[in-house]
Structures are given as C-alpha cells and as structure tokens.
Design a protein around this motif. Structure first.
Motif, short mmCIF file in Angstrom:
data_model
loop_
_atom_site.label_atom_id
_atom_site.label_comp_id
_atom_site.label_asym_id
_atom_site.label_seq_id
_atom_site.Cartn_x
_atom_site.Cartn_y
_atom_site.Cartn_z
N GLU A 103 69.72 -16.50 103.60
CA GLU A 103 69.18 -16.67 104.49
C GLU A 103 67.29 -17.57 103.76
O GLU A 103 67.12 -16.86 103.13
N GLY A 104 66.82 -18.60 103.45
CA GLY A 104 65.77 -19.01 103.73
C GLY A 104 65.90 -20.02 102.59
O GLY A 104 64.88 -20.55 102.37
N THR A 105 66.63 -19.32 101.90
CA THR A 105 67.17 -20.49 100.49
C THR A 105 67.14 -21.62 100.61
O THR A 105 67.04 -21.92 101.50
N THR A 106 67.44 -22.74 99.66
CA THR A 106 67.06 -24.17 99.61
C THR A 106 68.57 -24.16 98.97
O THR A 106 67.89 -24.18 97.47
N VAL A 107 69.08 -25.05 98.61
CA VAL A 107 70.39 -25.65 97.26
C VAL A 107 70.23 -27.60 97.93
O VAL A 107 69.82 -27.92 98.88
N LEU A 108 70.74 -28.11 96.30
CA LEU A 108 70.15 -29.11 96.75
C LEU A 108 72.43 -29.11 96.28
O LEU A 108 72.62 -29.26 95.36
N ARG A 129 74.90 -20.85 107.36
CA ARG A 129 74.38 -19.54 107.57
C ARG A 129 72.89 -19.49 106.96
O ARG A 129 72.22 -18.13 106.56
N ASN A 130 71.86 -20.98 107.70
CA ASN A 130 70.89 -20.40 107.89
C ASN A 130 69.69 -20.38 105.94
O ASN A 130 68.88 -20.51 106.06
N VAL A 131 70.59 -21.44 105.76
CA VAL A 131 70.38 -21.70 103.76
C VAL A 131 69.99 -23.04 103.98
O VAL A 131 70.62 -23.98 104.59
N ASN A 132 68.57 -23.71 103.63
CA ASN A 132 67.72 -25.18 103.62
C ASN A 132 69.17 -25.90 102.60
O ASN A 132 69.30 -25.33 101.69
N VAL A 133 69.21 -26.91 103.22
CA VAL A 133 70.84 -27.71 102.52
C VAL A 133 70.00 -29.60 102.52
O VAL A 133 69.83 -30.08 103.09
N VAL A 134 69.31 -29.43 101.24
CA VAL A 134 69.42 -31.03 100.65
C VAL A 134 70.92 -31.85 100.15
O VAL A 134 70.96 -30.91 99.01
N SER A 135 70.13 -33.07 100.26
CA SER A 135 71.62 -33.94 99.76
C SER A 135 71.29 -34.36 99.55
O SER A 135 70.17 -35.88 99.66
N LEU A 154 73.08 -31.51 108.44
CA LEU A 154 72.70 -30.68 107.90
C LEU A 154 71.13 -29.81 107.03
O LEU A 154 70.47 -28.88 106.86
N GLY A 155 70.57 -31.69 107.22
CA GLY A 155 68.99 -31.19 106.21
C GLY A 155 68.93 -32.76 105.75
O GLY A 155 69.60 -33.41 106.36
N LYS A 156 68.19 -32.76 104.72
CA LYS A 156 67.33 -34.00 104.39
C LYS A 156 68.59 -34.23 103.64
O LYS A 156 69.17 -34.09 102.53
N GLY A 180 61.91 -31.91 96.36
CA GLY A 180 61.19 -30.54 95.80
C GLY A 180 62.11 -29.59 95.06
O GLY A 180 62.87 -29.80 94.68
N ASP A 181 61.42 -28.44 96.08
CA ASP A 181 62.07 -26.86 94.90
C ASP A 181 62.87 -26.97 95.41
O ASP A 181 63.50 -27.15 96.50
#
Length: 251
Positions: A103-108, A129-135, A154-156, A180-181
């Motif tokens: 939780e709190g990490t970021t996936v691309l 699961r509250n993981v940040n999602v960038v697509s 889902l996210g950006k 981003g990261d």
C-alpha cells in the motif's frame, strides 16, 4: 489448476474499431483466475483454440471479461457469439502478474492495443489495495481507443495514438518521461513495443506480458517458445509466462 469448463456468454459488444468485449460466466474460472492469465477458447469448426487475455475478474458475479481484436477468421467468429451461448474453454492458463507491492507504492502500467486489457485487471486489483496506479495506453487512432474512463478511475492515465487523432501523438515510449517516479512497471503489447519499453526503462524493476499464437496452450507442443537470457535457454509463453521479468527474455 487448468480445467476444461463451459463458460456462458452474458454479453458481447463492439467497444472500439475491430475490438469486442465479451463477458463470460463460470464460477471456477472467476474464482481462480488472476491478472495476467488467459483463457483458451475452442470455436466450432476450429482445430486450435484461441488464447485471449483476461481483462477483468468479478468473483461476486462469477464472471470474467475478455477483450480481443478481430485479426482473422477465428476472432471474427468469436466476435459474433450471442448471449446465452456456451463456449468450450481451458483455463485459467499461464502465470499471472506478481502483485506483491505494498500500500502506498506506485505502479506504472503500459499497454499497447490489445495489450491494454490485462493491464486493466492488474490496475483494478492494485487500486483496491491502495497502490497508486499510473497508466500509459497506446492505440492506432481515436477509433481504436477503449476503456479510457475505466483506467482514469484507477489513476492518472495518458492516452497516446500513432496518428495523433486523440491524446498525445506518438508511441508509449514518447511519454514515459511524464509519468514521474514509480516502484515497478508492467507492460503488455506487440513485441516491438515491449522491446522499446524495456530498453527505455532498462535498470528499473518491471514485468512484461507476451502475446503469442499458441497450439496446445498447456506447454506440450512447444509452439510458443522464446529465448531467455539465462542458462535454461528457452521458455514457453503459455505455461512459463505469459508474464516474465522484463530483463529475463530476449525480444
């Protein structure tokens, strides 16, 4: 465990140019499938099954969703199935994505064309699961774009088209400097795209999902092997994959 089952078609509709979405019902598949796996569908009058990635899993309603592009007579036939039809299916097949980020990490997520569907199933699980999602999603043109709103939930989300008719013009690799990261990337799409992505993101932790024509779908026929960078030589996409470490295979 792979099983031979009957899946009932609940709905079938065209959602973009040459792209069909089919919702299928089966308790076993919906309860056991994970993002990154596929089902192997037998069509009437055909000798070989068609491997189709799983785009969504709904355990509560006992369904999965598949999306596919009409690329030949087989997928053309599959696009004509009607509600109530039952399909002969093997599944769930292959090894899915490793989803162990916290939780709190970021996936691309990086999807190209019909490589986009498995990215949605993965992103949806991570979002829950509250993981940040960038697509980053690449398509041929405006007419081919699908699931944009679902990914935005889902996210950006960045949309790229080859001809610039929608979103940003170019290829998915042209916008990776805008995301981003991130802690891990996942990608699925045509081999040239995956080769470009893994080259651009070399050194970063990542996983790729490969699309391939298959014979048996269970590792017996050796029709979908590919070379690896390890001493083991070759691996089978259908059972060792379709998901691999981004630096493990030779594209």
């Amino acid at each position: 465990m792979i099983k031979k089952v009957e899946m009932r078609v609940l709905s079938s509709q065209q959602i973009a140019k040459d792209t069909t979405e089919v919702i299928l019902e089966n308790k076993y598949i919906s309860e056991n499938a994970v993002p990154g796996q596929f089902i192997h569908i037998l069509l009437e009058g055909r000798t070989l099954r068609r491997p189709i990635s799983i785009a969504d899993i709904d355990q509560e309603n006992k369904t999965i969703t598949i999306l596919f592009k009409k690329l030949g007579s087989g997928t053309e036939q599959l696009s004509t199935v009607s509600s109530g039809t039952t399909l002969d299916v093997l599944g769930p097949n292959g090894n899915g994505f490793n989803t162990d980020l916290q939780e709190g990490t970021t996936v691309l997520l990086i999807g190209g064309g019909i490589g986009v569907p498995p990215m949605y199933a993965l992103g949806k699980e991570y979002k829950e699961r509250n993981v940040n999602v960038v697509s980053v999603l690449g398509f041929q043109s405006r007419e081919h774009v699908f699931y944009e709103e679902k990914f935005q939930e889902l996210g950006k989300t960045i949309i790229v088209t080859d001809d610039g008719s929608y979103g940003k013009k170019g290829f998915v690799t042209n916008v990776l400097n805008q995301v981003g990261d991130f802690d891990h990337y996942y990608s699925c799409g045509p081999a040239p795209m995956l080769k470009a992505v893994t080259s651009e993101l070399k050194g970063k932790p990542g996983s790729i999902s490969l699309e391939e024509r298959m014979g048996c779908g269970v590792g017996a026929c050796f029709a979908c092997v590919l070379p690896t960078k390890t001493e083991k030589g070759y691996k089978k996409i259908c059972c060792d994959g379709p998901v691999f470490n981004a630096m493990e295979v030779v594209l």
